[in-house]
Design a protein around this motif. Structure first.
Motif, PDB file in Angstrom:
ATOM      1  N   ARG A  18       0.824  -1.201   0.000  1.00 29.34           N
ATOM      2  CA  ARG A  18       0.000   0.000   0.000  1.00 29.34           C
ATOM      3  C   ARG A  18       0.865   1.259   0.000  1.00 29.34           C
ATOM      4  NH1 ARG A  18      -4.996   0.461   4.041  1.00 29.34           N
ATOM      5  NH2 ARG A  18      -5.740  -1.000   2.486  1.00 29.34           N
ATOM      6  N   CYS A  19       0.494   2.201  -0.827  1.00 24.28           N
ATOM      7  CA  CYS A  19       1.218   3.476  -0.909  1.00 24.28           C
ATOM      8  C   CYS A  19       0.937   4.290   0.351  1.00 24.28           C
ATOM      9  CB  CYS A  19       0.767   4.235  -2.152  1.00 24.28           C
ATOM     10  SG  CYS A  19       1.358   5.934  -2.234  1.00 24.28           S
ATOM     11  N   ILE A  20       1.980   4.863   0.953  1.00 22.29           N
ATOM     12  CA  ILE A  20       1.810   5.634   2.196  1.00 22.29           C
ATOM     13  C   ILE A  20       1.083   6.959   1.933  1.00 22.29           C
ATOM     14  CG2 ILE A  20       3.842   4.673   3.373  1.00 22.29           C
ATOM     15  CD1 ILE A  20       5.242   7.423   2.724  1.00 22.29           C
ATOM     16  N   CYS A  21       1.005   7.373   0.674  1.00 17.14           N
ATOM     17  CA  CYS A  21       0.377   8.668   0.374  1.00 17.14           C
ATOM     18  C   CYS A  21      -1.079   8.527  -0.051  1.00 17.14           C
ATOM     19  CB  CYS A  21       1.181   9.400  -0.682  1.00 17.14           C
ATOM     20  SG  CYS A  21       2.817   9.835  -0.077  1.00 17.14           S
ATOM     21  N   CYS A  22      -1.354   7.783  -1.102  1.00 12.13           N
ATOM     22  CA  CYS A  22      -2.741   7.715  -1.592  1.00 12.13           C
ATOM     23  C   CYS A  22      -3.482   6.504  -1.036  1.00 12.13           C
ATOM     24  CB  CYS A  22      -2.768   7.714  -3.112  1.00 12.13           C
ATOM     25  SG  CYS A  22      -2.106   6.209  -3.822  1.00 12.13           S
ATOM     26  N   ARG A  23      -2.753   5.620  -0.317  1.00 13.17           N
ATOM     27  CA  ARG A  23      -3.371   4.468   0.344  1.00 13.17           C
ATOM     28  C   ARG A  23      -3.893   3.404  -0.619  1.00 13.17           C
ATOM     29  NH1 ARG A  23      -2.460   3.743   5.396  1.00 13.17           N
ATOM     30  NH2 ARG A  23      -1.170   5.504   5.858  1.00 13.17           N
ATOM     31  N   VAL A  56       5.738   3.772  -1.889  1.00  7.61           N
ATOM     32  CA  VAL A  56       5.130   4.934  -2.531  1.00  7.61           C
ATOM     33  C   VAL A  56       4.903   4.583  -4.002  1.00  7.61           C
ATOM     34  CG1 VAL A  56       5.386   7.397  -3.056  1.00  7.61           C
ATOM     35  CG2 VAL A  56       6.432   6.475  -0.990  1.00  7.61           C
ATOM     36  N   CYS A  57       3.759   4.980  -4.538  1.00 12.50           N
ATOM     37  CA  CYS A  57       3.490   4.759  -5.968  1.00 12.50           C
ATOM     38  C   CYS A  57       4.575   5.427  -6.803  1.00 12.50           C
ATOM     39  CB  CYS A  57       2.193   5.429  -6.412  1.00 12.50           C
ATOM     40  SG  CYS A  57       0.710   4.841  -5.652  1.00 12.50           S
ATOM     41  N   ALA A  58       4.880   4.838  -7.936  1.00 13.83           N
ATOM     42  CA  ALA A  58       5.818   5.472  -8.870  1.00 13.83           C
ATOM     43  C   ALA A  58       5.075   6.552  -9.665  1.00 13.83           C
ATOM     44  CB  ALA A  58       6.415   4.425  -9.799  1.00 13.83           C
ATOM     45  N   HIS A  61       2.820  12.706  -8.163  1.00 13.39           N
ATOM     46  CA  HIS A  61       2.098  13.370  -7.069  1.00 13.39           C
ATOM     47  C   HIS A  61       2.252  12.639  -5.736  1.00 13.39           C
ATOM     48  CE1 HIS A  61      -0.903  10.861  -9.200  1.00 13.39           C
ATOM     49  NE2 HIS A  61      -1.265  10.535  -7.984  1.00 13.39           N
ATOM     50  N   CYS A  62       2.369  11.310  -5.772  1.00 15.41           N
ATOM     51  CA  CYS A  62       2.580  10.582  -4.510  1.00 15.41           C
ATOM     52  C   CYS A  62       3.988  10.841  -3.980  1.00 15.41           C
ATOM     53  CB  CYS A  62       2.333   9.094  -4.694  1.00 15.41           C
ATOM     54  SG  CYS A  62       0.570   8.709  -4.784  1.00 15.41           S
ATOM     55  N   LEU A  63       4.966  10.896  -4.879  1.00 12.10           N
ATOM     56  CA  LEU A  63       6.334  11.190  -4.441  1.00 12.10           C
ATOM     57  C   LEU A  63       6.417  12.597  -3.849  1.00 12.10           C
ATOM     58  CD1 LEU A  63       8.433   9.568  -7.288  1.00 12.10           C
ATOM     59  CD2 LEU A  63       8.569   9.004  -4.864  1.00 12.10           C
TER      60      LEU A  63
HETATM   61 ZN   LIG Z   1       0.180   6.566  -4.169  1.00 17.11          ZN
END
Ligand SMILES: [Zn+2]
Length: 206
Positions: A18-23, A56-58, A61-63
């Motif tokens: 799971r991405c820590i930013c967008c979940r 984190v997604c590649a 915006h997530c980075l």
């Molecule tokens: Zn993400």
């Protein structure tokens, strides 16, 4: 004797993270892993460093969110940042890292007989419906490119390729290679994800 059908067990589900930013959840190899290693937040290019990983997604915006505060919230102690911001990270660490992985992935594919080199073996696999995708050198002649693209279209296969003939040859200690071909499998999946990420991030640099 080992045979090529050894891994014909029912397809295991690719591990998800799971991405820590967008979940949102994604395939583990498609997310970027960061880890606190010796009190430093590190980008874990190969996903192999010990310790708890943050994914984190590649995606730009997530980075950006991760570098703007996402990491700080999760990494409580005074771990130093690996880069001052997402832009610097993408330019100085991520793109060179992904390019490196790209080469490693091709080598691993070749060594495990999942990547075919050269027109003859690639075309043979295509005819036998064993091919997953063509990798065409960026400096292939127009006629070769058209030929492979036409074959790919006919078979419903993808065409990709980020590097020139000399790169694809030298990587395997061989003469220039105009075309490579992937057989289906996990390495091919990882390769396609890498190529997409490299393209996407390099485009944002222009
Ligand atoms: Zn993400």
């Amino acid at each position: 004797m080992p045979t090529e059908t050894q891994n014909s067990t029912p397809e295991k589900k690719a591990p998800q993270r799971r991405c820590i930013c967008c979940r949102s959840n994604g395939k583990k190899h498609a997310l970027l892993r960061f880890v606190v290693f010796q009190n430093t937040l590190c980008f874990d290019l190969r996903g192999k460093l010990p310790g708890r990983g943050f994914y984190v997604c590649a995606q730009g915006h997530c980075l950006e969110k991760a570098f703007a505060g996402g990491f700080k919230r999760l990494v409580k102690h005074e771990a130093t940042e690996i880069a001052p911001n997402a832009e610097t990270f993408i330019r100085d660490m991520l793109i060179p890292g992904l390019r490196k992985r790209y080469g490693e992935c091709l080598l691993a594919g070749y060594q495990s007989h999942q990547l075919l080199l050269g027109a003859d073996s690639v075309e043979k696999a295509a005819q036998e419906d064993r091919l997953a995708c063509y990798v065409i050198a960026t400096d292939a002649s127009e006629s070769s490119r058209q030929k492979y693209q036409l074959n790919a279209e006919r078979k419903g296969l993808e065409c990709c390729g980020l590097c020139d003939r000399a790169f694809y040859g030298k990587l395997f200690g061989k003469s220039d290679k105009v075309v490579l071909g992937w057989l289906p499998g996990q390495l091919y999946e990882e390769f396609i994800t890498l190529e997409d990420s490299i393209r996407k991030f390099e485009e944002t640099q222009r």
